[in-house]
Design an enzyme around this catalytic site. Structure first.
Site, PDB file in Angstrom:
ATOM      1  N   GLN A 161      42.752  30.322  41.935  1.00 34.04           N
ATOM      2  CA  GLN A 161      41.797  31.339  42.309  1.00 34.04           C
ATOM      3  C   GLN A 161      41.975  31.554  43.802  1.00 34.04           C
ATOM      4  O   GLN A 161      41.833  30.616  44.592  1.00 34.04           O
ATOM      5  CB  GLN A 161      40.365  30.911  41.986  1.00 34.04           C
ATOM      6  CG  GLN A 161      39.278  31.824  42.527  1.00 34.04           C
ATOM      7  CD  GLN A 161      39.159  33.145  41.791  1.00 34.04           C
ATOM      8  OE1 GLN A 161      40.036  33.518  41.026  1.00 34.04           O
ATOM      9  NE2 GLN A 161      38.072  33.857  42.010  1.00 34.04           N
ATOM     10  N   GLU A 162      42.292  32.779  44.208  1.00 31.44           N
ATOM     11  CA  GLU A 162      42.751  33.059  45.567  1.00 31.44           C
ATOM     12  C   GLU A 162      41.876  34.073  46.293  1.00 31.44           C
ATOM     13  O   GLU A 162      41.339  34.991  45.689  1.00 31.44           O
ATOM     14  CB  GLU A 162      44.183  33.604  45.484  1.00 31.44           C
ATOM     15  CG  GLU A 162      44.778  34.024  46.804  1.00 31.44           C
ATOM     16  CD  GLU A 162      46.112  34.730  46.635  1.00 31.44           C
ATOM     17  OE1 GLU A 162      46.752  35.010  47.658  1.00 31.44           O
ATOM     18  OE2 GLU A 162      46.502  35.000  45.490  1.00 31.44           O
ATOM     19  N   ALA A 163      41.782  33.898  47.607  1.00 29.87           N
ATOM     20  CA  ALA A 163      41.228  34.930  48.492  1.00 29.87           C
ATOM     21  C   ALA A 163      42.395  35.518  49.265  1.00 29.87           C
ATOM     22  O   ALA A 163      43.040  34.815  50.032  1.00 29.87           O
ATOM     23  CB  ALA A 163      40.206  34.338  49.445  1.00 29.87           C
TER      24      ALA A 163
END
Length: 243
Positions: free
Chosen positions: A177-179
């Protein structure tokens, strides 16, 4: 509007350095480096990744199922991406596919995409993604430099698959899960709902995740996105917004 590449995580002596940019509906610079974040408490800390990465050699496939997280309204634009991929941890190669959950231009936005660095990511045609949809996605080497990228929305039954050329070293497999980076700067993390990565596979077998492999997304001293310990089978975990 052009979409920019997803970001890489490079682990250097127990610290995390994020490189590159992410597939979001905004112009963004490529290969913008972030600061190092130290390794502590049996976990790695990154300014853009949360989840798990298996590292080593000989990785030829990765697959996972997850539920597209919803995002809540924020006063400014915030972004998040859930994806599965091979490479990108310790090298500048990456083949990946996933979903986007952003809050931008005053509304929540959801989409599906695929990408092979250094090219820009591509929105997957014919697969309209909504919050709460169950997604199964994979990248898998078929022969030589031919890889099959697949994504299916299990909720709607819509699916997409394509054979692409990729010649990365196969040194890692990720569930992240990335920003992303947007407009050349690290984005703020979308306020996403807790969701699960499940049925994880690496080279067609369970990855056997252990808690010390977790990656926590930390920005300015705050842990914004935190994975749980793996389930008892080592093939699943949840991710929560914790900012």
């Amino acid at each position: 509007m052009g979409r920019s590449p997803h970001r890489l995580l490079v682990l250097v002596s127990g610290a995390a350095l994020a490189l590159g940019t992410a597939a979001v509906p905004a112009a963004a610079s490529v290969n913008s480096a972030d600061h190092l974040i130290s390794h502590q408490h049996n976990a790695s800390y990154s300014s853009n990744w949360s989840g798990y990465a298996e590292t080593g050699s000989g990785y030829t496939s990765a697959a996972a199922t997850w539920t597209v997280p919803s995002v809540s309204a924020t006063s400014s634009a915030t972004y998040s991406s859930a994806w599965v991929g091979v490479d990108g941890d310790g090298n500048s190669n990456l083949i990946q596919t996933g979903t986007e959950s952003d809050y931008a231009n005053g509304r929540a936005q959801y989409s599906a995409w695929w990408e092979i660095l250094p090219a820009y990511s591509v929105t997957i045609p014919g697969v309209t993604v909504h919050a709460g949809d169950s997604i199964t996605a994979s990248v898998a080497k078929s022969s030589g430099s031919s890889w099959v990228i697949s994504l299916k929305d299990n909720t709607t039954g819509k699916s997409w698959s394509a054979t692409k050329t990729y010649s990365g070293p196969g040194q890692s497999a990720e569930f992240v899960q990335e920003a992303p980076t947007v407009g050349g700067s690290q984005s703020a993390v979308a306020h996403f709902s807790t969701f699960n990565f499940s049925n994880l596979k690496v080279n067609n077998a369970g990855p056997g995740l252990v808690s010390s492999e977790k990656i926590i997304l930390r920005q300015n001293g705050v842990d914004y996105s935190t994975p749980s310990d793996p389930n008892s089978a080592g093939n699943g975990f949840s991710v929560s917004y914790t900012g």
